[in-house]
Design a protein around this motif. Structure first.
Motif, PDB file in Angstrom:
ATOM      1  N   ARG A  53       0.818  -1.211   0.000  1.00 16.78           N
ATOM      2  CA  ARG A  53       0.000   0.000   0.000  1.00 16.78           C
ATOM      3  C   ARG A  53       0.851   1.260   0.000  1.00 16.78           C
TER       4      ARG A  53
ATOM      5  N   ASP B 297      -3.628  -1.680  -4.190  1.00 16.01           N
ATOM      6  CA  ASP B 297      -2.411  -2.351  -3.743  1.00 16.01           C
ATOM      7  C   ASP B 297      -1.431  -2.357  -4.914  1.00 16.01           C
TER       8      ASP B 297
ATOM      9  N   PRO C 292      -7.688  -3.878  -3.775  1.00 15.06           N
ATOM     10  CA  PRO C 292      -7.344  -4.521  -2.501  1.00 15.06           C
ATOM     11  C   PRO C 292      -8.356  -5.599  -2.127  1.00 15.06           C
TER      12      PRO C 292
END
Length: 143
Positions: A33, A74, A66
Motif C-alpha cells: 500500500r 495495492d 485490494p
C-alpha cells in the motif's frame, strides 16, 4: 540510456534510482500500500507517486484492487519485479560486507522455514564451478 548496447546501462535506466530500489525491496518484503511504502521509507508523496508510476510503466509493479474492498489500490510485484530479488540480495550482501563496521547491528535476510541466514550469492558456470570477474568477459556488440 535507451538504445544503449550495455544491459547494465539499460537496467540502471529503469531501476537505478535510490527510491526505486528501496520500493522494490519493500515490495519483496510484502508491502503493498502507498501509505505503508511512505511510512517505511520516509519518502514524500510526490516522489513515491512518481516512482510507483514509473515502476508500473516498466512492468515491475501492477496496481490491484485490494482484498478488503477499500478505495485505495495495492501495488503488487509482477514476475519482472520478482526477478529483481537476486539484485536486491546482491546489494544487501555487498552492503553487509562493506558498509558496516565489524559487530555493527544490521538487518539480516533469513530463510523463513529454517530461520537461518541466507548464504552468499554465487555465479556458477554450466558445470557448477563458481565464477568471478577474472573468469568472465563481456563480448561487446560488433566485436
Amino acid at each position: 540510456m535507451e538504445g544503449a548496447e550495455c544491459p547494465v546501462a539499460r537496467a540502471l535506466d529503469v531501476i537505478g534510482d535510490w527510491w526505486t530500489l528501496l520500493i522494490v525491496r519493500d515490495a519483496l518484503d510484502g508491502i503493498r500500500r502507498f501509505g505503508a511504502f511512505q511510512r517505511n521509507l520516509g519518502i514524500s508523496k510526490g516522489i513515491l507517486a512518481a516512482r510507483l508510476k514509473a515502476l508500473e510503466e516498466a512492468g515491475i509493479l501492477r496496481p490491484e484492487e485490494p482484498e478488503d474492498g477499500g478505495a485505495h489500490c495495492d501495488y503488487v510485484l509482477t514476475a519482472r519485479g520478482r526477478s529483481l530479488f537476486n539484485v536486491i540480495v546482491g546489494l544487501r550482501q555487498w552492503g553487509e560486507a562493506h558498509c558496516f563496521k565489524p559487530g555493527e547491528a544490521h538487518s539480516v535476510l533469513v530463510e523463513k522455514a529454517s530461520g537461518q541466514p541466507v548464504g552468499p550469492l554465487s555465479l556458477p558456470n554450466a558445470e557448477g564451478r563458481l565464477l568471478d570477474a577474472s573468469s568472465t568477459e563481456v563480448r561487446k556488440v560488433g566485436t
